[in-house]
Design a protein around this motif. Structure first.
Motif, PDB file in Angstrom:
ATOM      1  N   GLU A   1      56.789  39.808  15.492  1.00 44.11           N
ATOM      2  CA  GLU A   1      56.504  41.029  14.738  1.00 44.11           C
ATOM      3  C   GLU A   1      55.071  41.500  14.982  1.00 44.11           C
ATOM      4  O   GLU A   1      54.829  42.694  15.209  1.00 44.11           O
ATOM      5  N   LEU A   2      54.111  40.568  14.976  1.00 45.37           N
ATOM      6  CA  LEU A   2      52.714  40.941  15.261  1.00 45.37           C
ATOM      7  C   LEU A   2      52.568  41.474  16.684  1.00 45.37           C
ATOM      8  O   LEU A   2      51.857  42.466  16.914  1.00 45.37           O
ATOM      9  N   ARG A   3      53.229  40.831  17.630  1.00 48.16           N
ATOM     10  CA  ARG A   3      53.170  41.282  19.022  1.00 48.16           C
ATOM     11  C   ARG A   3      53.722  42.703  19.151  1.00 48.16           C
ATOM     12  O   ARG A   3      53.144  43.550  19.844  1.00 48.16           O
ATOM     13  N   ARG A   4      54.814  42.990  18.455  1.00 50.11           N
ATOM     14  CA  ARG A   4      55.409  44.322  18.486  1.00 50.11           C
ATOM     15  C   ARG A   4      54.438  45.347  17.893  1.00 50.11           C
ATOM     16  O   ARG A   4      54.251  46.436  18.454  1.00 50.11           O
ATOM     17  N   GLN A   5      53.796  45.011  16.765  1.00 44.18           N
ATOM     18  CA  GLN A   5      52.853  45.934  16.134  1.00 44.18           C
ATOM     19  C   GLN A   5      51.656  46.201  17.044  1.00 44.18           C
ATOM     20  O   GLN A   5      51.177  47.343  17.133  1.00 44.18           O
ATOM     21  N   ILE A   6      51.160  45.165  17.716  1.00 46.68           N
ATOM     22  CA  ILE A   6      50.010  45.346  18.608  1.00 46.68           C
ATOM     23  C   ILE A   6      50.391  46.239  19.791  1.00 46.68           C
ATOM     24  O   ILE A   6      49.634  47.140  20.179  1.00 46.68           O
ATOM     25  N   GLU A   7      51.565  46.022  20.364  1.00 43.99           N
ATOM     26  CA  GLU A   7      52.008  46.830  21.498  1.00 43.99           C
ATOM     27  C   GLU A   7      52.198  48.288  21.105  1.00 43.99           C
ATOM     28  O   GLU A   7      51.924  49.195  21.897  1.00 43.99           O
ATOM     29  N   ASN A   8      52.651  48.541  19.877  1.00 46.25           N
ATOM     30  CA  ASN A   8      52.859  49.915  19.416  1.00 46.25           C
ATOM     31  C   ASN A   8      51.588  50.559  18.886  1.00 46.25           C
ATOM     32  O   ASN A   8      51.569  51.749  18.592  1.00 46.25           O
ATOM     33  N   GLY A   9      50.532  49.778  18.726  1.00 44.42           N
ATOM     34  CA  GLY A   9      49.286  50.317  18.196  1.00 44.42           C
ATOM     35  C   GLY A   9      49.301  50.465  16.682  1.00 44.42           C
ATOM     36  O   GLY A   9      48.446  51.142  16.116  1.00 44.42           O
ATOM     37  N   ALA A  10      50.247  49.837  16.016  1.00 42.37           N
ATOM     38  CA  ALA A  10      50.374  49.965  14.567  1.00 42.37           C
ATOM     39  C   ALA A  10      49.649  48.849  13.821  1.00 42.37           C
ATOM     40  O   ALA A  10      49.553  48.883  12.598  1.00 42.37           O
ATOM     41  N   TYR A  11      49.120  47.852  14.538  1.00 39.39           N
ATOM     42  CA  TYR A  11      48.468  46.716  13.868  1.00 39.39           C
ATOM     43  C   TYR A  11      47.064  47.122  13.443  1.00 39.39           C
ATOM     44  O   TYR A  11      46.271  47.589  14.251  1.00 39.39           O
ATOM     45  N   GLN A  12      46.773  46.946  12.157  1.00 37.49           N
ATOM     46  CA  GLN A  12      45.466  47.274  11.611  1.00 37.49           C
ATOM     47  C   GLN A  12      44.800  46.006  11.073  1.00 37.49           C
ATOM     48  O   GLN A  12      45.422  45.237  10.354  1.00 37.49           O
ATOM     49  N   VAL A  13      43.538  45.828  11.418  1.00 34.21           N
ATOM     50  CA  VAL A  13      42.774  44.667  10.963  1.00 34.21           C
ATOM     51  C   VAL A  13      41.904  45.106   9.792  1.00 34.21           C
ATOM     52  O   VAL A  13      41.207  46.113   9.867  1.00 34.21           O
TER      53      VAL A  13
END
Length: 88
Positions: A59-71
């Motif tokens: 799930e984290l990998r998918r969010q990072i690839e889509n640019g949706a992961y926020q830190v």
């Protein structure tokens, strides 16, 4: 002095011991038992933990690839401070 046997000896102490041992063995259960240690049970549970961990990583990998992961920088800083305070 000579001792003569009058008749045949019919007492065999070894045979009586063998019969006693066989009776005791027949009374016992013939099944085997297996006990799983606490550590082995934890290892079995670790398998399910590994699956949950892998799902979270996917799930984290998918969010990072889509640019949706926020830190959240404040949360990261807070956790870093807690870590260094607890591991002196």
């Amino acid at each position: 002095m000579k001792i003569h046997h009058i008749g045949p000896m019919t007492v065999n102490p070894y045979q009586r011991q063998l019969a006693k041992t066989e009776r005791l063995a027949a009374g016992k259960a013939n099944g085997d038992q297996v006990e799983i240690s606490k550590e082995a049970k934890e290892l079995q549970e670790a398998s399910s933990w590994e699956q949950a961990r892998q799902a979270k990583l996917d799930e984290l990998r998918r969010q990072i690839e889509n640019g949706a992961y926020q830190v959240d920088p404040r949360a990261v800083a807070k956790r870093m401070i807690e870590y260094y305070r607890n591991h002196r």
